[in-house]
Structures are given as structure tokens and as C-alpha cells.
Design a protein around this motif. Structure first.
Motif, PDB file in Angstrom:
ATOM      1  N   ALA A 181      82.216 104.528  33.765  1.00  0.00           N
ATOM      2  CA  ALA A 181      81.384 103.822  34.744  1.00  0.00           C
ATOM      3  C   ALA A 181      80.893 102.512  34.157  1.00  0.00           C
ATOM      4  N   GLY A 182      80.423 102.553  32.907  1.00  0.00           N
ATOM      5  CA  GLY A 182      79.886 101.356  32.284  1.00  0.00           C
ATOM      6  C   GLY A 182      80.951 100.297  32.073  1.00  0.00           C
ATOM      7  N   TRP A 183      82.136 100.730  31.685  1.00  0.00           N
ATOM      8  CA  TRP A 183      83.184  99.747  31.416  1.00  0.00           C
ATOM      9  C   TRP A 183      83.760  99.172  32.711  1.00  0.00           C
ATOM     10  N   ALA A 184      83.988 100.059  33.712  1.00  0.00           N
ATOM     11  CA  ALA A 184      84.660  99.630  34.930  1.00  0.00           C
ATOM     12  C   ALA A 184      83.813  98.658  35.734  1.00  0.00           C
ATOM     13  N   SER A 185      82.477  98.708  35.566  1.00  0.00           N
ATOM     14  CA  SER A 185      81.627  97.823  36.353  1.00  0.00           C
ATOM     15  C   SER A 185      81.849  96.372  35.977  1.00  0.00           C
ATOM     16  N   ASN A 186      82.411  96.118  34.806  1.00  0.00           N
ATOM     17  CA  ASN A 186      82.700  94.763  34.348  1.00  0.00           C
ATOM     18  C   ASN A 186      81.449  93.899  34.392  1.00  0.00           C
ATOM     19  N   SER A 187      80.403  94.402  33.775  1.00  0.00           N
ATOM     20  CA  SER A 187      79.130  93.713  33.788  1.00  0.00           C
ATOM     21  C   SER A 187      78.444  94.051  32.470  1.00  0.00           C
ATOM     22  N   HIS A 188      77.508  93.189  32.045  1.00  0.00           N
ATOM     23  CA  HIS A 188      77.011  93.352  30.671  1.00  0.00           C
ATOM     24  C   HIS A 188      76.065  94.526  30.497  1.00  0.00           C
ATOM     25  N   TYR A 189      75.112  94.669  31.421  1.00  0.00           N
ATOM     26  CA  TYR A 189      74.145  95.769  31.279  1.00  0.00           C
ATOM     27  C   TYR A 189      74.828  97.141  31.286  1.00  0.00           C
ATOM     28  N   PRO A 190      75.710  97.391  32.265  1.00  0.00           N
ATOM     29  CA  PRO A 190      76.390  98.702  32.242  1.00  0.00           C
ATOM     30  C   PRO A 190      77.189  98.933  30.971  1.00  0.00           C
ATOM     31  N   LEU A 191      77.829  97.881  30.448  1.00  0.00           N
ATOM     32  CA  LEU A 191      78.626  98.064  29.234  1.00  0.00           C
ATOM     33  C   LEU A 191      77.720  98.442  28.068  1.00  0.00           C
ATOM     34  N   MET A 192      76.569  97.759  27.966  1.00  0.00           N
ATOM     35  CA  MET A 192      75.615  98.105  26.906  1.00  0.00           C
ATOM     36  C   MET A 192      75.161  99.552  27.055  1.00  0.00           C
ATOM     37  N   GLY A 193      74.866  99.939  28.304  1.00  0.00           N
ATOM     38  CA  GLY A 193      74.430 101.311  28.569  1.00  0.00           C
ATOM     39  C   GLY A 193      75.487 102.315  28.163  1.00  0.00           C
ATOM     40  N   ALA A 194      76.764 101.988  28.484  1.00  0.00           N
ATOM     41  CA  ALA A 194      77.850 102.917  28.169  1.00  0.00           C
ATOM     42  C   ALA A 194      78.018 103.045  26.664  1.00  0.00           C
ATOM     43  N   PHE A 246      84.879 103.771  22.707  1.00  0.00           N
ATOM     44  CA  PHE A 246      83.778 102.978  22.162  1.00  0.00           C
ATOM     45  C   PHE A 246      84.323 101.721  21.505  1.00  0.00           C
ATOM     46  N   VAL A 247      85.372 101.891  20.661  1.00  0.00           N
ATOM     47  CA  VAL A 247      85.945 100.752  19.947  1.00  0.00           C
ATOM     48  C   VAL A 247      86.697  99.837  20.906  1.00  0.00           C
ATOM     49  N   ILE A 248      87.474 100.466  21.830  1.00  0.00           N
ATOM     50  CA  ILE A 248      88.308  99.651  22.719  1.00  0.00           C
ATOM     51  C   ILE A 248      87.439  98.780  23.621  1.00  0.00           C
ATOM     52  N   MET A 249      86.286  99.335  24.045  1.00  0.00           N
ATOM     53  CA  MET A 249      85.442  98.577  24.963  1.00  0.00           C
ATOM     54  C   MET A 249      84.877  97.321  24.313  1.00  0.00           C
ATOM     55  N   LEU A 250      84.806  97.343  22.983  1.00  0.00           N
ATOM     56  CA  LEU A 250      84.275  96.170  22.296  1.00  0.00           C
ATOM     57  C   LEU A 250      85.323  95.067  22.187  1.00  0.00           C
ATOM     58  N   VAL A 251      86.596  95.410  22.412  1.00  0.00           N
ATOM     59  CA  VAL A 251      87.666  94.414  22.349  1.00  0.00           C
ATOM     60  C   VAL A 251      87.665  93.635  23.647  1.00  0.00           C
ATOM     61  N   ASN A 252      87.954  92.346  23.543  1.00  0.00           N
ATOM     62  CA  ASN A 252      88.033  91.525  24.740  1.00  0.00           C
ATOM     63  C   ASN A 252      89.329  91.848  25.483  1.00  0.00           C
ATOM     64  N   ILE A 253      89.211  92.576  26.592  1.00  0.00           N
ATOM     65  CA  ILE A 253      90.411  93.093  27.256  1.00  0.00           C
ATOM     66  C   ILE A 253      91.257  91.957  27.842  1.00  0.00           C
ATOM     67  N   GLU A 254      90.595  90.974  28.493  1.00  0.00           N
ATOM     68  CA  GLU A 254      91.374  89.927  29.165  1.00  0.00           C
ATOM     69  C   GLU A 254      92.290  89.214  28.181  1.00  0.00           C
ATOM     70  N   LYS A 255      91.739  88.955  26.985  1.00  0.00           N
ATOM     71  CA  LYS A 255      92.520  88.226  25.997  1.00  0.00           C
ATOM     72  C   LYS A 255      93.697  89.090  25.511  1.00  0.00           C
ATOM     73  N   SER A 256      93.402  90.363  25.235  1.00  0.00           N
ATOM     74  CA  SER A 256      94.461  91.204  24.680  1.00  0.00           C
ATOM     75  C   SER A 256      95.528  91.512  25.724  1.00  0.00           C
ATOM     76  N   GLN A 257      95.147  91.391  27.024  1.00  0.00           N
ATOM     77  CA  GLN A 257      96.139  91.669  28.056  1.00  0.00           C
ATOM     78  C   GLN A 257      97.194  90.571  28.131  1.00  0.00           C
TER      79      GLN A 257
END
Lengths: 169, 416
Positions: free
Chosen positions: B143-156, A74-85
Motif C-alpha cells: 500500500a505504501g509503495w503503490a501510492s507513489n507518494s512520500h508519506y505512505p512510503l515512509m510509513g511503509a 524494504f531495500v527495493i523500495m529505497l531504489v529509484n524505480i523510474e531510473k532503474s526501469q
């Protein structure tokens, strides 16, 4: 039912746990690291099962793999991955880290060699059915006070987090 | 070989506990097939029932009364192009639906359809079910994160927050039910799914009605939490159509999307069977103690066959009501054939040999089916919660209620 191919499963699960543990620190993408950590934790849970501790295995899956790691993600997904990479995540202490790891490994080997008499020469077959009960007896019987103190500590941590995170309560 | 297969008939255990690999495999295949059929039936029923609740007809075109619609949908999904977004993370995108499906199906190895009708009986059964089904949220998040899109990420994000919150209330409700098992005659609690039902049998009460109203409140907490856990209306925020198009599976198409669909329904059936096992007496028929005796046993054992005959009668009634135009000739024959199959099943269920073996499975399935109907009913009647309302219900209502019920159950267990 008697266990089947115990040796194979032990080495398989150990290899899985160790390899995914290595992946956790070598992957640059933080989400991949977290996923590898989940695999590692699941491997550990399976090893607990092999030690005839089904309750511990179940709790490991619910708490670590299903609860804590979800919050991690949950926390990691909020981080901007491209930048941190692009940033260099590795600090230059790998030499010290390697030395510490080798020292720990040597310590383990020494403990095993010196204290061989303490280890049983074969795996003890515990009655699987009473594992939950035994854990309960230890936690709520013998170590009741320690257990309650630990839960108090966790409560303090939770309240502390809320106080720090919220400006106005 | 043959001896190995037949030796199981003498044992009074589940195939897993008896260590019989052959029958364990047979059970796994049967449960997998049964679940697939149940998901297909559920798909059709949900669309039909929702339609009738909203005074529509629902699917009517493919087959009589749209009976073949789910099959047509499945075919369409299989031959649809499978698109992966260009910027997606291929590995995680690929693994996510697999995790969701595998966890949704794995939990069924401990579901007790009868005293011996389960793949295996684990002594941490309920813990296993909760643990494995809590892993499914990982698939949703991936699934939500890997899609690399805003709606799925919000859903996840929504889904992970929601599932972690409601898991706590769910766990407390489960613990209070497990606590009730320790009050049976031997005085030993159990986490095994079969053991929990046997405890209800020994105490001669469904746990939903034990320590009235404590058991009922715990059941209510679980019933709310399980809807939130499976991301269904009115808690379907991770896939809220009006806000997030389809939530975490927006970028999925074709077969992968159908895996999510399959997993959602099979997870619904899984949590329903937890609820049935813990609070509604599992495989036991209604009123086993009040209406006991051979006569009542016989009456209740006829119910499965009668239920199928009733369905067959309804089908024949609708066959007679089909339009008489020659265009509907094939459909009328098809519906009549479907009714004949139902009637045949009903008649087979009357045979004494089948009747005795099928009863447990029938009552368990009937209770789960009731719970599945409730799911559709919720979707048809409740408006979707806002996210802050969802969190408020989870943390400020269900959690304190759950703790209160747990403490009171413990007190009641000591007093009575």
C-alpha cells in the motif's frame, strides 16, 4: 479427513509456482518481481502441505514470505524505480541460461527415467500430526552437530555484516 | 443431507477435524459476523472511552450516546468517492487492502473459542497464526509503495522495519509458552491452539503464572510486541498523524480505507486471542481448580447472563437520565429498546441448555475484550515512541529478555 482433489491442487499449485517464477525474471519493475516471488514461495508452502509437512510449510511462510521478502521489499523500495526501469536490466547471457535450464530439465527427466525404481508408485500417507516432532528429532537428535555448525556459520555472517556496515563499533 | 448435518452433534471434534463441511461453513459465517460486530462495537467503544479518559463526551449526536455513529461512518465510507492517485501502481494499489483484510480474517480459523468451538484444529495452529499474520505486513508495504507518494512510503518503510523487529521478540515469547506445553502429563509438546489450552488445563495453571515469574515475563514481552505488530499507539509510527498525516494509507479513501480499518481491528482481536490462548487459559473460566465443585460451576455459569443484565441495567439507568425535552423522545425510546435487547440476551443466557454451551465462548471473549480495553488504555495514556527508541526497545530489551526467558524456561522445565 481424506484429501480432496489432490491431483487438481497439485497441478494448480505447481502452475502457480512456475508461472510466478517466470514473472519474477520477466517483470521489469523490481517490486513486481518481488511480489511474484512471494506468490511463488506461497505456492511452494502449499506444496509442502500437500506432502504432509505442515511444519515446513509454516516455517516457509513465516521466514520467507513474511520475513525475508519483507526485507527484500524494504531495500527495493529505497531504489529509484523510474531510473532503474529505463536501464537495460537483461544481460546478454540468455542463450547460456537457456542451455543451462534445458540441461537441468534433461537431467531431471533422466533421473526419473533411469531411477524409476527408486520412486514410490503412489504418494506415501504420512501421519500429519507428528511432522513437527520428526523434524525436531532429526534436527536436535541425529544431525545436532551439523545443525549447530550451520547456526555458527549464520552467526559469523551476521557479525561480518555488522562489521562491514558500521564504520565505528 | 440432514443426517450429514446432525451427525456432527455426536462428535467431540471441531468441524474441520471431523470433516464436516456444513458446520465448518456455519462456523466461518458466525465468526465473520461476530468479528464485524466486534469491530463496530470496538470503534464506538474506543472513541467513547478515549473521550472519557480525556474528559470529553465523544460521539453524542447520532443515536443515543452516539450508538449509531459507527453505522453512520460505515455508510459515509461506502458512498464516498474512491480515489486512486494518477501516478499510482494500479494493480498493487488494488491488491494491498485485500491482502491486509484476507490475512486478518484468515487467522481466525484456528482460534479456539472452546474445546470444540473452532473452525478447525491444526497441529501447527500457532505457527499458522503467526505466519499468516506476518503476511499482513506485505499488504502494508505494498500500500505504501503503490501510492507513489512520500508519506505512505515512509510509513511503509517504518512499518516493515518495526514488524520484522518485533516479530522476533514475539516468536521467542511464543516459543517459551509452547515449551511449557511439553511439560504436561503425557510429556508431548504441541503447537495446536486447542492443545495448548488443554495443556494448561492438564497442568492446572495458566501459563502466565507458570514458573513464576518466567511465564509472566514472556506474557509481558508478547503483550508489548503485539501492540507493535498491530501498529497501535504507542508504537503507531507507521501512521503517526503528526509526522506522516496517515502513514501508509494516506492515499486511500472510501471503501478501501475502510478495509484497512477493518483489518487493523480484526488483527488486534487476532493477536489478543493468541495472547489469551497461550497465557490466559483460553476458554477456561477463572479458578477452575481452586474454586471447583458443582456450586462454583453453577456460580460461574451464571456470570454471562449477569454480565448482560448488568449492561442492560446500566442502559436503563441512562435511559432514565436522558433529557426530557421532546426532541430526545426517539433517542430515549431507542436506548430503552437497546437495553431491552441486552436484557433479553441476558435472560436467554440463563437457560441451562444455552448456559452450558455458551460458557467457553463467553470466557474467551471476555478475556479478549479485556485485552482490547488495554489497547485503548495504552492509546489514552502512553506518548508515542521515537523510532530509535522503538528499535532500542525491540532489539536491546525485548530480544535479550526473550532469549533469557526461553533458556530459563527450558532449565526450569528440566528441574521441576
Amino acid at each position: 479427513m481424506a484429501p480432496v482433489a489432490t491431483t487438481f491442487f497439485f497441478y494448480f499449485l505447481s502452475a502457480l509456482t512456475v508461472l510466478s517464477g517466470v514473472l519474477v525474471i520477466t517483470r521489469k519493475n523490481a517490486v513486481h518481481s518481488a511480489l511474484a516471488l512471494i506468490v511463488s514461495l506461497l505456492g511452494q508452502a502449499a506444496l509442502y502441505l500437500m506432502l504432509y509437512a505442515p511444519f515446513v510449510a509454516g516455517v516457509q511462510i513465516i521466514l520467507y514470505a513474511g520475513g525475508i521478502m519483507v526485507l527484500f521489499l524494504f531495500v527495493i523500495m529505497l531504489v529509484n524505480i523510474e531510473k532503474s526501469q529505463k536501464e537495460d536490466q537483461f544481460n546478454k547471457q540468455w542463450l547460456v541460461g537457456l542451455a543451462a535450464a534445458i540441461a537441468l530439465g534433461v537431467l531431471f527427466v533422466l533421473v526419473y527415467v533411469k531411477g524409476r525404481a527408486l520412486f514410490p508408485d503412489r504418494a506415501i500417507q504420512m501421519p500429519e500430526t507428528s511432522n513437527t516432532q520428526q523434524v525436531a528429532v532429526l534436527l536436535y537428535g541425529n544431525y545436532m552437530f551439523t545443525f549447530e555448525i550451520a547456526s555458527l556459520l549464520l552467526l559469523v555472517a551476521i557479525i561480518g555484516a555488522v562489521v562491514m556496515a558500521k564504520k565505528r563499533i | 443431507m440432514l443426517d450429514y448435518i446432525t451427525s456432527y452433534f455426536k462428535s467431540e471434534l471441531t468441524p474441520g477435524s471431523a470433516g464436516n463441511m456444513f458446520w465448518a461453513f456455519v462456523y466461518i459465517v458466525l465468526i465473520f459476523l461476530g468479528l464485524s460486530v466486534a469491530v463496530i462495537a470496538m470503534n464506538w467503544l474506543e472513541r467513547k472511552i478515549l473521550a472519557h479518559m480525556q474528559v470529553r463526551l465523544g460521539p453524542m449526536r447520532v443515536g443515543p450516546h452516539g450508538l449509531l455513529q459507527p453505522i453512520a461512518d460505515a455508510l459515509k465510507l461506502l458512498i464516498k468517492e474512491d480515489i486512486m492517485p494518477a501516478e499510482a501502481d494500479p494493480w498493487v494499489f488494488w491488491v494491498a487492502p485485500l491482502i491486509v483484510v484476507i490475512t486478518a480474517f484468515t487467522v481466525f480459523i484456528v482460534v479456539p473459542f472452546g474445546p470444540t468451538h473452532a473452525v478447525t484444529d491444526m497441529n501447527i495452529g500457532i505457527l499458522f497464526m503467526l505466519g499468516v499474520s506476518s503476511l499482513s505486513v506485505l499488504g502494508v508495504v505494498m500500500a505504501g509503495w503503490a501510492s507513489n507518494s512520500h508519506y505512505p512510503l515512509m510509513g511503509a518503510l517504518r512499518s516493515s522495519a518495526q514488524m520484522v523487529s518485533y516479530e522476533i521478540a514475539m516468536g521467542l515469547a511464543v516459543v517459551s509458552a509452547v515449551l511449557m506445553t511439553s511439560l504436561n502429563k503425557e510429556g508431548i509438546g504441541t503447537l495446536s491452539m486447542i492443545g495448548i489450552v488443554q495443556a494448561q488445563q492438564a497442568q492446572q495453571v495458566w501459563f502466565a503464572f507458570k514458573f513464576f515469574p518466567l511465564g509472566l515475563i514472556a506474557f509481558f514481552i508478547f503483550a508489548v510486541a503485539m501492540v507493535a505488530e498491530t501498529n497501535r499507539a504507542p508504537f503507531d509510527l507507521p501512521e503517526a498523524e503528526s509526522e506522516l498525516t496517515a502513514g501508509f494509507h494516506t492515499e486511500y479513501s472510501g471503501f478501501r480505507w475502510s478495509l484497512f480499518f477493518l483489518a487493523e481491528y480484526s488483527a488486534m482481536i487476532a493477536v489478543s486471542s493468541i495472547a489469551v490462548t497461550l497465557w490466559l487459559g483460553g476458554w477456561m473460566r477463572p479458578f477452575p481448580n481452586a474454586l471447583s465443585g458443582e456450586t462454583w460451576d453453577l456460580v460461574f455459569s451464571l456470570v454471562p447472563g449477569l454480565a448482560f443484565l448488568f449492561l442492560a441495567a446500566m442502559t436503563f439507568y441512562n435511559t432514565a437520565r436522558m433529557p426530557k425535552h421532546p426532541y430526545f423522545k426517539v433517542q430515549t425510546i431507542g436506548l430503552g429498546g437497546f437495553g431491552a435487547v441486552l436484557a433479553l440476551i441476558g435472560i436467554i443466557l440463563f437457560l441451562p441448555a444455552v448456559r452450558d454451551r455458551i460458557q467457553d465462548i463467553f470466557w474467551f471473549s471476555a478475556k479478549v475484550a479485556l485485552s482490547m480495553y488495554m489497547y485503548i488504555w495504552y492509546r489514552g495514556t502512553f506518548p508515542r515512541y521515537r523510532f530509535d527508541q522503538l528499535m532500542k526497545v525491540g532489539w536491546k530489551v525485548l530480544l535479550p529478555l526473550g532469549i533469557g526467558v526461553l533458556v530459563l524456561t527450558a532449565v526450569a522445565g528440566i528441574l521441576f
